[in-house]
Enzyme design. Structure first.
Site, PDB file in Angstrom:
ATOM      1  N   CYS A 182      32.115 -16.520   0.420  1.00  0.00           N
ATOM      2  CA  CYS A 182      32.226 -17.953   0.714  1.00  0.00           C
ATOM      3  C   CYS A 182      33.552 -18.529   0.209  1.00  0.00           C
ATOM      4  O   CYS A 182      34.185 -17.992  -0.711  1.00  0.00           O
ATOM      5  CB  CYS A 182      31.100 -18.724   0.041  1.00  0.00           C
ATOM      6  SG  CYS A 182      29.461 -18.351   0.648  1.00  0.00           S
ATOM      7  N   ASN A 203      36.166 -19.073   3.678  1.00  0.00           N
ATOM      8  CA  ASN A 203      35.214 -17.969   3.863  1.00  0.00           C
ATOM      9  C   ASN A 203      35.843 -16.831   4.657  1.00  0.00           C
ATOM     10  O   ASN A 203      36.605 -17.048   5.602  1.00  0.00           O
ATOM     11  CB  ASN A 203      33.908 -18.448   4.504  1.00  0.00           C
ATOM     12  CG  ASN A 203      34.085 -19.144   5.839  1.00  0.00           C
ATOM     13  OD1 ASN A 203      35.084 -19.802   6.090  1.00  0.00           O
ATOM     14  ND2 ASN A 203      33.099 -19.008   6.704  1.00  0.00           N
ATOM     15  N   ILE A 204      35.527 -15.617   4.221  1.00  0.00           N
ATOM     16  CA  ILE A 204      36.059 -14.411   4.865  1.00  0.00           C
ATOM     17  C   ILE A 204      34.865 -13.512   5.168  1.00  0.00           C
ATOM     18  O   ILE A 204      34.168 -13.065   4.249  1.00  0.00           O
ATOM     19  CB  ILE A 204      37.066 -13.694   3.940  1.00  0.00           C
ATOM     20  CG1 ILE A 204      38.232 -14.631   3.587  1.00  0.00           C
ATOM     21  CG2 ILE A 204      37.590 -12.415   4.611  1.00  0.00           C
ATOM     22  CD1 ILE A 204      39.166 -14.098   2.507  1.00  0.00           C
ATOM     23  N   GLU A 205      34.643 -13.299   6.466  1.00  0.00           N
ATOM     24  CA  GLU A 205      33.456 -12.527   6.869  1.00  0.00           C
ATOM     25  C   GLU A 205      33.786 -11.066   7.109  1.00  0.00           C
ATOM     26  O   GLU A 205      34.954 -10.675   7.178  1.00  0.00           O
ATOM     27  CB  GLU A 205      32.831 -13.190   8.103  1.00  0.00           C
ATOM     28  CG  GLU A 205      32.362 -14.603   7.771  1.00  0.00           C
ATOM     29  CD  GLU A 205      31.566 -15.276   8.872  1.00  0.00           C
ATOM     30  OE1 GLU A 205      31.496 -14.753  10.008  1.00  0.00           O
ATOM     31  OE2 GLU A 205      30.992 -16.354   8.572  1.00  0.00           O
ATOM     32  N   CYS A 218      26.966 -19.422  -4.686  1.00  0.00           N
ATOM     33  CA  CYS A 218      28.176 -20.118  -5.148  1.00  0.00           C
ATOM     34  C   CYS A 218      27.854 -21.094  -6.270  1.00  0.00           C
ATOM     35  O   CYS A 218      28.653 -21.254  -7.197  1.00  0.00           O
ATOM     36  CB  CYS A 218      28.854 -20.833  -3.984  1.00  0.00           C
ATOM     37  SG  CYS A 218      29.677 -19.669  -2.883  1.00  0.00           S
ATOM     38  N   CYS A 224      26.147 -22.847  -1.135  1.00  0.00           N
ATOM     39  CA  CYS A 224      24.987 -21.947  -1.159  1.00  0.00           C
ATOM     40  C   CYS A 224      24.586 -21.648  -2.607  1.00  0.00           C
ATOM     41  O   CYS A 224      25.348 -21.893  -3.551  1.00  0.00           O
ATOM     42  CB  CYS A 224      25.282 -20.661  -0.384  1.00  0.00           C
ATOM     43  SG  CYS A 224      26.267 -19.457  -1.299  1.00  0.00           S
ATOM     44  N   GLU A 238      34.059 -21.157  -1.629  1.00  0.00           N
ATOM     45  CA  GLU A 238      34.033 -21.583  -3.028  1.00  0.00           C
ATOM     46  C   GLU A 238      34.386 -20.427  -3.954  1.00  0.00           C
ATOM     47  O   GLU A 238      35.111 -20.592  -4.934  1.00  0.00           O
ATOM     48  CB  GLU A 238      32.633 -22.087  -3.404  1.00  0.00           C
ATOM     49  CG  GLU A 238      32.188 -23.319  -2.652  1.00  0.00           C
ATOM     50  CD  GLU A 238      31.461 -22.993  -1.351  1.00  0.00           C
ATOM     51  OE1 GLU A 238      31.838 -22.034  -0.649  1.00  0.00           O
ATOM     52  OE2 GLU A 238      30.516 -23.727  -1.027  1.00  0.00           O
TER      53      GLU A 238
END
Ligand code: THU
Length: 132
Positions: A54, A43-45, A90, A87, A56
């Site tokens: 996310c 995950n990269i915010e 995804c 989620c 995935e």
């Protein structure tokens, strides 16, 4: 047949690549194609929170741009006590790009996992058949 334990190990390893700047919740994913190639995701915010992606989806998009179209399984590792559960967004993306028979391994913070399929996670999904 792929090695499920190896895929689980790769997902846990991928967690170290996460950039969870705001949630501090690390997620890693490892997706294996039918021809045995493994693609990692994390995950990269973003400070504009809605732009976060996310683990995935980073894994599957990375596989797609490498030309892969057929997939066997995905393993997802989270920081949670309970087995992480992908989620809704995804699930929809994985359904479209990997299909309902995709095996899904959901891993908890202790490295234990539970196995299911995408079909079980997203029954009655919307798909391209509705658009024809
Ligand atoms: N996240 C994932 O990467 N995969 C999931 O299946 C659940 C949630 C990420 C999104 C966000 O960066 C953080 O976990 C907290 O929601």
């Amino acid at each position: 047949m792929f090695d499920a334990k190896e895929l689980v190990r790769k997902a846990i390893e991928a967690k170290t690549k996460a950039l969870p700047t705001y949630s501090n919740f690390h997620v890693g994913a490892a997706l294996i194609s039918k021809n045995g190639k493994i693609f990692l995701g994390a995950n990269i915010e973003n400070s504009s929170y809605g732009l976060t992606i996310c683990a995935e989806r980073t894994a599957v998009f990375s596989a797609i741009i490498e030309g892969e179209r057929e997939f066997e399984a995905i393993a997802i590792a989270g920081d949670s006590e309970d087995y992480i559960s992908p989620c809704g967004a995804c699930r929809q993306v994985l359904m479209e790009l990997c299909g309902k028979n995709l095996h899904v391994y959901m891993i908890n913070q202790n490295g234990e996992y539970k196995q299911t399929t995408l079909d079980e996670l997203l029954p009655y999904s919307f798909n391209k058949e509705f658009l024809t």
